[in-house]
Design an enzyme around this catalytic site. Structure first.
Site, PDB file in Angstrom:
ATOM      1  N   GLY A  11       0.817  -1.201   0.000  1.00  0.00           N
ATOM      2  CA  GLY A  11       0.000   0.000   0.000  1.00  0.00           C
ATOM      3  C   GLY A  11       0.850   1.249   0.000  1.00  0.00           C
ATOM      4  O   GLY A  11       2.087   1.190  -0.063  1.00  0.00           O
ATOM      5  N   ASN A  12       0.202   2.389   0.108  1.00  0.00           N
ATOM      6  CA  ASN A  12       0.918   3.664   0.059  1.00  0.00           C
ATOM      7  C   ASN A  12       1.713   3.954   1.325  1.00  0.00           C
ATOM      8  O   ASN A  12       2.618   4.789   1.301  1.00  0.00           O
ATOM      9  CB  ASN A  12      -0.075   4.801  -0.195  1.00  0.00           C
ATOM     10  N   SER A  13       1.386   3.285   2.430  1.00  0.00           N
ATOM     11  CA  SER A  13       2.072   3.558   3.694  1.00  0.00           C
ATOM     12  C   SER A  13       3.002   2.439   4.121  1.00  0.00           C
ATOM     13  O   SER A  13       4.068   2.692   4.672  1.00  0.00           O
ATOM     14  CB  SER A  13       1.041   3.811   4.809  1.00  0.00           C
ATOM     15  N   LYS A  16       2.091  -5.171   3.624  1.00  0.00           N
ATOM     16  CA  LYS A  16       1.605  -6.275   4.447  1.00  0.00           C
ATOM     17  C   LYS A  16       1.736  -7.583   3.666  1.00  0.00           C
ATOM     18  O   LYS A  16       1.638  -7.589   2.442  1.00  0.00           O
ATOM     19  CB  LYS A  16       0.150  -6.040   4.858  1.00  0.00           C
ATOM     20  N   ASP A 105      -5.404  -2.991  -5.225  1.00  0.00           N
ATOM     21  CA  ASP A 105      -5.763  -3.210  -3.827  1.00  0.00           C
ATOM     22  C   ASP A 105      -7.277  -3.188  -3.643  1.00  0.00           C
ATOM     23  O   ASP A 105      -7.850  -4.020  -2.928  1.00  0.00           O
ATOM     24  CB  ASP A 105      -5.084  -2.186  -2.923  1.00  0.00           C
ATOM     25  N   ARG A 106      -7.931  -2.245  -4.308  1.00  0.00           N
ATOM     26  CA  ARG A 106      -9.387  -2.169  -4.209  1.00  0.00           C
ATOM     27  C   ARG A 106     -10.032  -3.398  -4.849  1.00  0.00           C
ATOM     28  O   ARG A 106     -11.027  -3.926  -4.344  1.00  0.00           O
ATOM     29  CB  ARG A 106      -9.884  -0.882  -4.857  1.00  0.00           C
TER      30      ARG A 106
END
Length: 266
Positions: A11-13, A16, A105-106
């Protein structure tokens, strides 16, 4: 027993990962940063060699290179697949005009949600750098979504683009609001900023949910996921369900479908 699949959600942060067994159960999980400065590398030394790696990456080429290097260091030559959104997959139909524009991701999250809550209409709210909402009908039809700045990004924008407002992180804001009074209006600037941006998140979710219920004329389950879900949940006045592994669960379904299409959900 068949080899497990390694699942990676970049993800952007943060990144995982999980290991999924033959029943698509997540048997081992972890997280690590985009760079080594963001924390230690994942400890995959005790994991068995997986059948392959299935990756959702919305974080760009540098993160893709980091993931490749980590995989090559642990399992040289391991097959890997970076997923893309499709017109239809694993029982979900993509309602985007250009299906491949939907973030991977979505897409994986929609597949995971459809399997987790079969036969239900869903509004999926995911709180990350951006807050995303997905409308998913019980028949697996994704009818569209919304994208807004996340809680942290809202607060950062105010702190960056004003002269007198502080720049707050979600950890600071959450701490400030932990002991706040029931009255929503705050009596100092940091708490006012924290609560205002939090209420903006909650207001968006509740308005979208009510509009969806009215449009579909049917019950809609609200599903929350992502780092700020606990904080936003406290500001909501409608029922909701928490589920934090939708993307990884969706990746497990995609991997299983590729390995044996007969196992894919209808």
């Amino acid at each position: 027993m068949s080899e497990p699949h390694l699942l990676i959600d970049a993800g952007n942060s943060r990144i995982k990962w999980a290991l999924a067994d033959a029943r698509r159960t997540l048997v081992d999980t972890g997280a690590f940063g985009h760079t080594r400065d963001g924390g230690a590398d994942p400890d995959w030394s005790r994991l068995p060699r997986p059948r392959g790696a299935w990756i959702s990456n919305v974080a760009g080429a540098d993160v893709a290179a980091r993931i490749d290097a980590l995989l090559d260091a642990r399992w040289p030559g391991l097959p890997r697949t970076t997923i893309r959104s499709r017109p239809a997959q694993c029982g979900v139909t993509n309602g985007y005009t250009t299906p491949e524009q939907l973030g991977s991701d979505r897409w994986a999250g929609l597949i995971g949600a459809h399997a987790a809550f079969p036969g239900e209409h869903l509004l999926i709210a995911t709180f990350g750098t951006a807050t995303t909402l997905e409308a998913l009908r019980a028949d697996g039809c994704f009818t569209g979504g919304l994208i807004a700045p996340g809680w942290a990004l809202m607060m950062r924008a105010l702190g960056t683009h004003t002269a007198q407002l502080p720049t707050l992180t979600t950890d600071i804001a959450s701490g400030l609001l932990a002991g706040a009074q029931a009255e929503p209006f705050q009596v100092d600037t940091p708490r006012s900023l924290s609560a205002g941006c939090l209420y903006a998140q909650a207001g968006l979710i509740e308005r979208a949910w009510r509009d969806l219920v009215a449009a579909w004329q049917a019950p809609v389950r609200l599903v929350l996921a992502g780092g700020a879900a606990d904080d936003v949940a406290r500001a909501l006045t409608i029922a909701h369900t928490r589920h934090d592994t939708l993307i990884l669960s969706g990746l497990a379904l995609i991997a299983a479908d590729a390995a044996d299409p007969a196992t894919a959900p209808d």
